[in-house]
Design a protein around this motif. Structure first.
Motif, PDB file in Angstrom:
ATOM      1  N   GLU A  20      11.084   1.377   9.638  1.00 48.35           N
ATOM      2  CA  GLU A  20      10.003   2.339   9.868  1.00 48.35           C
ATOM      3  C   GLU A  20       9.017   2.324   8.702  1.00 48.35           C
ATOM      4  OE1 GLU A  20       9.361   7.137  10.278  1.00 48.35           O
ATOM      5  OE2 GLU A  20      11.304   6.312  10.859  1.00 48.35           O
ATOM      6  N   ALA A  21       9.541   2.261   7.503  1.00 46.83           N
ATOM      7  CA  ALA A  21       8.672   2.230   6.319  1.00 46.83           C
ATOM      8  C   ALA A  21       7.800   0.978   6.322  1.00 46.83           C
ATOM      9  CB  ALA A  21       9.517   2.291   5.049  1.00 46.83           C
ATOM     10  N   ARG A  22       8.369  -0.151   6.717  1.00 49.33           N
ATOM     11  CA  ARG A  22       7.575  -1.385   6.793  1.00 49.33           C
ATOM     12  C   ARG A  22       6.466  -1.255   7.824  1.00 49.33           C
ATOM     13  NH1 ARG A  22      12.678  -4.666   7.222  1.00 49.33           N
ATOM     14  NH2 ARG A  22      13.529  -4.430   5.143  1.00 49.33           N
ATOM     15  N   ALA A  23       6.755  -0.599   8.931  1.00 46.32           N
ATOM     16  CA  ALA A  23       5.729  -0.385   9.959  1.00 46.32           C
ATOM     17  C   ALA A  23       4.614   0.512   9.426  1.00 46.32           C
ATOM     18  CB  ALA A  23       6.352   0.217  11.215  1.00 46.32           C
ATOM     19  N   HIS A  24       4.989   1.556   8.711  1.00 44.49           N
ATOM     20  CA  HIS A  24       3.974   2.437   8.104  1.00 44.49           C
ATOM     21  C   HIS A  24       3.123   1.645   7.119  1.00 44.49           C
ATOM     22  CE1 HIS A  24       5.166   6.225   9.820  1.00 44.49           C
ATOM     23  NE2 HIS A  24       6.376   6.194   9.283  1.00 44.49           N
ATOM     24  N   ALA A  25       3.773   0.848   6.281  1.00 46.77           N
ATOM     25  CA  ALA A  25       3.037   0.067   5.285  1.00 46.77           C
ATOM     26  C   ALA A  25       2.107  -0.938   5.957  1.00 46.77           C
ATOM     27  CB  ALA A  25       4.014  -0.645   4.345  1.00 46.77           C
ATOM     28  N   ALA A  26       2.588  -1.577   7.014  1.00 49.45           N
ATOM     29  CA  ALA A  26       1.764  -2.557   7.724  1.00 49.45           C
ATOM     30  C   ALA A  26       0.534  -1.914   8.355  1.00 49.45           C
ATOM     31  CB  ALA A  26       2.595  -3.260   8.792  1.00 49.45           C
TER      32      ALA A  26
END
Length: 73
Positions: A20-26
């Motif tokens: 989820e954090a990677r999706a937010h960062a992306a």
């Protein structure tokens, strides 16, 4: 560990939050990414899950680098 055991639940939760954090960062929402990783870090620390703590902290460092916060990274 079997499904439903604390170690399995902790691992699944931390892995899900890292994704989820990677999706937010992306998507450019670095604050949400960091908030998600802080929660994952807390869960890993409380559970004593060192194998989950390391990648979670590494992801936090990456987000701090993306924000330009070298001291926090």
């Amino acid at each position: 560990a079997a499904p439903g055991e604390p170690a399995t639940v902790t691992s699944a939760l931390c892995a899900t939050w890292r994704l989820e954090a990677r999706a937010h960062a992306a998507s450019g929402d670095l604050s949400a990414a960091l908030d998600t990783l802080v929660a994952a870090t807390a869960v890993a620390e409380l559970a004593g899950a060192r194998d989950e703590l390391a990648p979670t902290l590494a992801n936090r460092a990456i987000v701090h680098l993306q924000r330009g916060d070298l001291d926090a990274a």
